[in-house]
Design a protein around this motif. Structure first.
Motif, PDB file in Angstrom:
ATOM      1  N   ALA A 104      -6.460  -2.711 -16.258  1.00 32.69           N
ATOM      2  CA  ALA A 104      -6.384  -3.436 -14.998  1.00 32.69           C
ATOM      3  C   ALA A 104      -5.148  -3.030 -14.205  1.00 32.69           C
ATOM      4  CB  ALA A 104      -6.382  -4.945 -15.263  1.00 32.69           C
ATOM      5  N   LEU A 105      -4.015  -2.848 -14.867  1.00 33.13           N
ATOM      6  CA  LEU A 105      -2.793  -2.439 -14.175  1.00 33.13           C
ATOM      7  C   LEU A 105      -2.946  -1.054 -13.545  1.00 33.13           C
ATOM      8  CD1 LEU A 105      -0.042  -3.674 -16.671  1.00 33.13           C
ATOM      9  CD2 LEU A 105      -0.629  -4.652 -14.442  1.00 33.13           C
ATOM     10  N   MET A 106      -3.586  -0.137 -14.255  1.00 36.61           N
ATOM     11  CA  MET A 106      -3.790   1.206 -13.701  1.00 36.61           C
ATOM     12  C   MET A 106      -4.738   1.156 -12.509  1.00 36.61           C
ATOM     13  SD  MET A 106      -3.929   3.613 -17.097  1.00 36.61           S
ATOM     14  CE  MET A 106      -3.624   5.079 -16.112  1.00 36.61           C
ATOM     15  N   VAL A 107      -5.752   0.307 -12.581  1.00 41.96           N
ATOM     16  CA  VAL A 107      -6.703   0.190 -11.479  1.00 41.96           C
ATOM     17  C   VAL A 107      -6.034  -0.432 -10.261  1.00 41.96           C
ATOM     18  CG1 VAL A 107      -8.793  -0.997 -10.745  1.00 41.96           C
ATOM     19  CG2 VAL A 107      -8.734   0.135 -12.957  1.00 41.96           C
ATOM     20  N   VAL A 108      -5.213  -1.469 -10.468  1.00 40.54           N
ATOM     21  CA  VAL A 108      -4.508  -2.109  -9.351  1.00 40.54           C
ATOM     22  C   VAL A 108      -3.577  -1.119  -8.666  1.00 40.54           C
ATOM     23  CG1 VAL A 108      -2.775  -3.844  -8.781  1.00 40.54           C
ATOM     24  CG2 VAL A 108      -4.679  -4.445 -10.248  1.00 40.54           C
ATOM     25  N   THR A 109      -2.871  -0.324  -9.440  1.00 37.19           N
ATOM     26  CA  THR A 109      -1.973   0.679  -8.859  1.00 37.19           C
ATOM     27  C   THR A 109      -2.740   1.694  -8.022  1.00 37.19           C
ATOM     28  OG1 THR A 109      -0.499   0.438 -10.767  1.00 37.19           O
ATOM     29  CG2 THR A 109      -0.202   2.379  -9.394  1.00 37.19           C
ATOM     30  N   THR A 110      -3.868   2.172  -8.541  1.00 38.70           N
ATOM     31  CA  THR A 110      -4.693   3.117  -7.782  1.00 38.70           C
ATOM     32  C   THR A 110      -5.236   2.467  -6.517  1.00 38.70           C
ATOM     33  OG1 THR A 110      -5.335   4.150  -9.882  1.00 38.70           O
ATOM     34  CG2 THR A 110      -6.641   4.702  -7.940  1.00 38.70           C
ATOM     35  N   ASN A 111      -5.620   1.203  -6.622  1.00 38.01           N
ATOM     36  CA  ASN A 111      -6.137   0.481  -5.456  1.00 38.01           C
ATOM     37  C   ASN A 111      -5.089   0.402  -4.352  1.00 38.01           C
ATOM     38  OD1 ASN A 111      -6.226  -2.267  -3.943  1.00 38.01           O
ATOM     39  ND2 ASN A 111      -8.327  -1.965  -4.603  1.00 38.01           N
ATOM     40  N   ARG A 112      -3.857   0.055  -4.724  1.00 38.39           N
ATOM     41  CA  ARG A 112      -2.810  -0.119  -3.716  1.00 38.39           C
ATOM     42  C   ARG A 112      -2.389   1.215  -3.097  1.00 38.39           C
ATOM     43  NH1 ARG A 112      -2.084  -5.217  -2.088  1.00 38.39           N
ATOM     44  NH2 ARG A 112       0.111  -4.817  -1.665  1.00 38.39           N
ATOM     45  N   LEU A 113      -2.374   2.279  -3.873  1.00 43.18           N
ATOM     46  CA  LEU A 113      -1.856   3.558  -3.383  1.00 43.18           C
ATOM     47  C   LEU A 113      -2.918   4.434  -2.736  1.00 43.18           C
ATOM     48  CD1 LEU A 113       0.536   4.540  -6.326  1.00 43.18           C
ATOM     49  CD2 LEU A 113       1.116   3.393  -4.178  1.00 43.18           C
ATOM     50  N   VAL A 114      -4.185   4.271  -3.139  1.00 39.52           N
ATOM     51  CA  VAL A 114      -5.218   5.201  -2.669  1.00 39.52           C
ATOM     52  C   VAL A 114      -6.329   4.486  -1.899  1.00 39.52           C
ATOM     53  CG1 VAL A 114      -6.899   6.954  -3.365  1.00 39.52           C
ATOM     54  CG2 VAL A 114      -4.729   6.751  -4.592  1.00 39.52           C
ATOM     55  N   TRP A 115      -7.026   3.559  -2.571  1.00 37.85           N
ATOM     56  CA  TRP A 115      -8.261   3.034  -1.991  1.00 37.85           C
ATOM     57  C   TRP A 115      -8.020   2.133  -0.788  1.00 37.85           C
ATOM     58  CZ3 TRP A 115     -10.923   6.545  -3.658  1.00 37.85           C
ATOM     59  CH2 TRP A 115     -11.027   6.900  -4.984  1.00 37.85           C
ATOM     60  N   ARG A 116      -7.019   1.255  -0.821  1.00 38.80           N
ATOM     61  CA  ARG A 116      -6.775   0.379   0.319  1.00 38.80           C
ATOM     62  C   ARG A 116      -6.444   1.167   1.588  1.00 38.80           C
ATOM     63  NH1 ARG A 116      -9.347  -3.263   1.198  1.00 38.80           N
ATOM     64  NH2 ARG A 116      -7.889  -3.890   2.821  1.00 38.80           N
ATOM     65  N   PRO A 117      -5.556   2.184   1.542  1.00 36.42           N
ATOM     66  CA  PRO A 117      -5.345   2.976   2.765  1.00 36.42           C
ATOM     67  C   PRO A 117      -6.612   3.663   3.275  1.00 36.42           C
ATOM     68  CG  PRO A 117      -3.560   3.346   1.215  1.00 36.42           C
ATOM     69  CD  PRO A 117      -4.588   2.552   0.494  1.00 36.42           C
ATOM     70  N   LEU A 118      -7.468   4.131   2.355  1.00 34.54           N
ATOM     71  CA  LEU A 118      -8.708   4.776   2.784  1.00 34.54           C
ATOM     72  C   LEU A 118      -9.665   3.767   3.411  1.00 34.54           C
ATOM     73  CD1 LEU A 118      -9.390   7.298  -0.127  1.00 34.54           C
ATOM     74  CD2 LEU A 118      -8.543   7.791   2.174  1.00 34.54           C
ATOM     75  N   PHE A 119      -9.756   2.561   2.855  1.00 35.80           N
ATOM     76  CA  PHE A 119     -10.587   1.518   3.444  1.00 35.80           C
ATOM     77  C   PHE A 119     -10.083   1.164   4.844  1.00 35.80           C
ATOM     78  CE2 PHE A 119     -12.619   0.078  -0.631  1.00 35.80           C
ATOM     79  CZ  PHE A 119     -13.913   0.070  -0.142  1.00 35.80           C
ATOM     80  N   ARG A 120      -8.760   1.067   4.983  1.00 39.21           N
ATOM     81  CA  ARG A 120      -8.182   0.736   6.291  1.00 39.21           C
ATOM     82  C   ARG A 120      -8.486   1.834   7.313  1.00 39.21           C
ATOM     83  NH1 ARG A 120      -3.336   0.477   4.702  1.00 39.21           N
ATOM     84  NH2 ARG A 120      -3.615  -1.524   3.657  1.00 39.21           N
ATOM     85  N   LEU A 121      -8.449   3.078   6.874  1.00 41.06           N
ATOM     86  CA  LEU A 121      -8.780   4.193   7.762  1.00 41.06           C
ATOM     87  C   LEU A 121     -10.243   4.145   8.182  1.00 41.06           C
ATOM     88  CD1 LEU A 121      -7.560   6.776   9.017  1.00 41.06           C
ATOM     89  CD2 LEU A 121      -8.364   8.018   6.999  1.00 41.06           C
TER      90      LEU A 121
END
Length: 596
Positions: A571-588
């Motif tokens: 879960a910690l690894m997934v949260v880190t990936t979410n904050r650094l990669v997926w959230r910026p891509l969703f915002r874009l």
């Protein structure tokens, strides 16, 4: 519309056509009635089985004669899990899209849950369901359905959320001008706009359900052995015993079900969803479906819709609209000087209950966290290092699988979604290939890799690739289909080169769908690691170092502290990936690549 006879058509041919035209609706209605009776019998049969007592040591028969009944049980479990997933996806995606305070937390939680392996949910879910129904087969069945749900719901929720965030501004303004209520907006704008992506992700969800069917119908929990009659347990038993003939019979049955589902359900839905495509120029080439044609020409279904569904919908929309106008009128005539004074007791009574519930929830979470820490305390330090090393190796395998999957799914998905002729052939084949569980093919693949000098290291990446590439492919297909035809015609009119077309039309058009596919594929790869890195075959366990293997081994041995720690690390690894990669891509995707 009245159809006049053709004077140039022979009289005998014209009479035969009129007879067929009069007789066809009767046969359609007869077929619809037969489908209704079959569904009623299926409900009665499954209710009788679930109401019975659970079998402590159920023996899975490998006889081909048992396959029809086993297939029926598995289809019912997958169907109920899908309906539960659809309801959850619409509700969760709607709240996350329109509640700005809860959005960040809900999307982070969704990303964590879709990455947690099914086996991490297995102990609490199964023990809870058995405790609720200790003397009935229903408890074990509900546990299996919830487990299938946890392996297939997340991509649908992501898809609906992404569609709501990319709604064109002019459509939102039109619903506000015409005074749509929330329910009317949902059914007449949001669900139709999200239909294409939701249907293709539904196909992927059912394929994911087939993928994890073997793990959900036959598993070990400590010293207890749970087995359910179904196609997944049949294939798992055949793989354990090395019975090639039984594996082929099981795969043949599964492929037959998948083909029937594609022709009877998915193809009609894909053809129906074409009318919700957001475009100003209608396409002349669309996917057709004989089944959809039969249902749309059924007199019985048309009568039910005309006399029941349409009046009911109009009544509900009318009442909601009148209530909305009443609220607007009250707000317009509201005088703040006439507002009654609210006492302190009223304020406490109104606002105190949510605050109290929040405090209770916080105390419960804190208590559960302390219990989890106490559960982890006996673990030695080398166990932490072992889990951390396994997490790093699995992380590398997941990302390698994503890169390999993207390399071929993006161009192929765009080709399928943009070419109707190719789509007629490739779409059913892709759906069949995605629905066949890689776990059923893995024994053959693994034995072949061992013979050529490979091992579980390469085999685990191959199984992750087989289980996750379809998330990207189906979302890219949905994105290519959703690109408006007027944009394509403009690109043709200005004679765009291939590079210009990809840069200005295709990639921006599929970008929101591609991000959804990558997010769900990443979660699917983490989820598939429990099977890819730890696989029983012919009475022995083949495994490689990784977090998925640690989780599978801990589940089989009933080592709950190791299972909990492994899940927390994932879960910690997934949260880190979410904050650094997926959230910026969703915002874009929500800002720069939104259709307006």
């Amino acid at each position: 519309m009245i159809q006049l006879p053709n004077p140039f058509q022979p009289r005998e041919t014209l009479a035969r056509a009129q007879v067929l035209e009069r007789g066809t609706p009767f046969f359609i209605d007869l077929g619809v009635a037969a489908i209704g009776l079959a569904c009623f019998y299926a409900i009665v049969r499954i209710a009788m089985f679930w109401a019975g007592r659970p079998e402590p040591e159920m023996v899975v028969s490998l006889s081909p004669r048992s396959l029809p009944l086993y297939a029926f049980y598995s289809v019912v479990r997958i169907g109920l899990a899908y309906l539960l997933s659809l309801l959850f996806a619409i509700t969760y995606g709607y709240i996350a899209a329109y509640n700005q305070r809860a959005e960040k937390v809900m999307i982070a939680v969704l990303d964590i849950l879709q990455s947690i392996p099914v086996l991490s949910f297995l102990p609490p879910v199964m023990l809870a369901m058995i405790a609720l129904f200790p003397t009935r087969q229903l408890g074990v069945e509900m546990g299996a359905i919830v487990l299938i749900f946890t392996g297939s719901v997340w991509n649908m929720a992501f898809s609906f959320y992404s569609s709501l965030k990319s709604l064109p501004r002019e459509l939102q303004e039109a619903t506000a001008i015409y005074g749509f209520s929330g329910v009317q907006r949902l059914f007449q704008l949001e669900l139709p706009y999200a239909a294409i992506g939701l249907i293709w992700n539904s196909i992927m969800s059912v394929a994911g359900a087939w993928f994890f069917l073997m793990a959900c119908e036959m598993f070990h929990l400590g010293s207890r052995d749970f087995r359910l009659p179904g196609l997944g347990s049949y294939l798992q038993t055949a793989a354990d015993k090395g019975d090639g003939s039984a594996i082929l019979w099981g795969l043949f049955t599964m492929i037959a079900i998948i083909v029937a589902t594609d022709q009877l359900l998915w193809r009609p839905l894909i053809s129906w969803s074409n009318k919700f495509k957001f475009e100003q120029v209608e396409s002349s080439k669309r996917v057709s479906s004989p089944i959809l044609h039969l249902f749309t020409h059924s007199d019985a279904l048309a009568s039910i819709r005309r006399h029941t569904l349409d009046p009911l919908a109009e009544g509900i929309y009318g009442k909601l609209a009148s209530r909305r106008m009443d609220r607007i009128h009250k707000l317009a005539t509201f005088d703040p000087d006439t507002r009654p004074n609210r006492s302190f007791a009223d304020t406490v009574r109104i606002y105190g209950l949510p605050t109290l519930l929040g405090i209770v929830a916080a105390v419960a979470v804190a208590f559960a966290a302390l219990q989890a820490i106490a559960l982890l305390r006996p673990l030695p330090g080398r166990e932490y290092l072992h889990i951390l090393l396994g997490a790093i190796i699995t992380f590398l395998r997941v990302n390698l699988a994503l890169i390999l999957a993207s390399a071929w799914t993006i161009p192929v998905g765009v080709a399928i979604g943009s070419n109707p002729r190719l789509a007629r052939i490739a779409q059913p084949l892709a759906q069949i290939a995605a629905s066949v569980p890689a776990t059923a093919l893995f024994p053959v693949l693994l034995l072949a890799l061992v013979q050529i000098g490979g091992g579980m290291g390469i085999g685990s990446i191959a199984l992750m690739l087989l289980g996750t590439q379809w998330y990207i492919l189906f979302n890219v297909i949905a994105g290519a289909i959703a690109i408006p035809n007027d944009l394509k015609e403009v690109a043709t009119l200005f004679k765009f080169s291939t590079v210009q077309r990809w840069k200005t039309v295709i990639l921006p058009g599929i970008f929101p769908f591609l991000v959804t596919g990558l997010v769900t594929a990443s979660g699917g790869a983490w989820n598939a690691s429990i099977i890819a890195e730890y696989f029983p075959i012919k009475g022995q366990i083949l495994q490689t170092l990784g977090l998925g293997a640690i989780i599978s081994e801990a589940t089989s041995a009933g080592r709950f502290p190791v299972l909990l720690l492994s899940t927390i690390v994932m879960a910690l690894m997934v949260v880190t990936t979410n904050r650094l990669v997926w959230r910026p891509l969703f915002r874009l995707a929500e800002t720069r690549y939104k259709l307006n």
